[in-house]
Design a protein around this motif. Structure first.
Motif: not given
Length: 238
Positions: A204-208
């Motif tokens: 996930d490249p925008t994992a949050g």
């Protein structure tokens, strides 16, 4: 609304005065993570301490801990929430020692710069009160699932950002939306995922806060408990 999140956030009322509402998260978020980790490692704490006394090499220690506990992370401190409050005068130093003795892969407290908050809480004479409150919260996965923990953590972030006039959407995606995305991600691969001995990687490249990774792992393991899944995430916001 997360009931657990509301309860944890209510602890922030103890900070009123020395802390502004937009500063509550600096204390509440890292302590929520610390208490969660504390509950997870509690059953094997003595085993890990014995291994740490036996193996000086950190790489060997990590291997032995993984074999003994099944976890890649550990803590070798003599302190935990179970005994931190017994030494009232040394509480701040002992809490700092506890954080320092996590394995190197647990670096989240450095990003929070939490040692600075420990000193600030001690100066405000709030440290013992806050630690006492968090000790009363059982965050073991057998009691609070990963999904519920994620809901609680994101609720706290949302409240913190509202106080700071920031947008919570920068940090998390609602769980219902994530479940839909996970279902779509696996929709055409369900048959393949049930094969014995499969190995998969998910990124996930925008994992949050990691909600996508956690729910994707749950989805896969429900279908195939023997699957090997490696999770990777990247997030711009430390």
């Amino acid at each position: 609304m997360s009931t657990l999140g509301s309860f944890i956030w209510s602890i922030a009322d103890q900070l009123r005065g020395p802390y502004r509402p937009n500063q509550y998260g600096n204390v509440i978020l890292p302590l929520t993570i610390l208490r969660r980790l504390d509950c997870i490692i509690e059953p094997d704490r003595e085993t890990v301490r014995e291994l740490a006394a036996k193996y000086d090499n950190p790489n060997r220690l990590k291997i032995e801990v993984k074999k003994a506990t099944g976890r890649p992370f550990y803590n070798t401190s003599n302190y935990s929430f179970a005994n931190l409050l017994k030494d009232a005068d040394g509480l701040a130093d002992n809490l700092a020692d506890y954080i320092d003795r996590f394995s190197p892969d647990v670096d989240v407290f450095e990003y929070f710069d939490f040692k600075k908050e420990i000193l600030a809480l001690e100066k405000a004479e709030l440290l013992r009160e806050v630690i006492t409150s968090f000790k009363a919260v059982d965050l073991h996965p057998d009691v609070v699932s990963n999904a519920d923990m994620g809901d609680a953590f994101e609720y706290i972030i949302r409240k913190f950002n509202e106080a700071a006039n920031e947008t919570s959407g920068d940090h998390y995606t609602p769980r219902d939306a994530i479940r839909l995305l996970v279902d779509l991600l696996f929709a055409e691969k369900d048959a393949d995922l049930t094969e014995a001995g499969i190995v998969r990687t998910l990124y996930d490249p925008t994992a949050g806060t990691g909600g996508m990774l956690a729910l994707a792992e749950e989805h896969l393991l429900e279908q195939n408990p023997d699957a090997k899944l490696s999770l990777y995430g990247q997030e711009y916001n430390g």
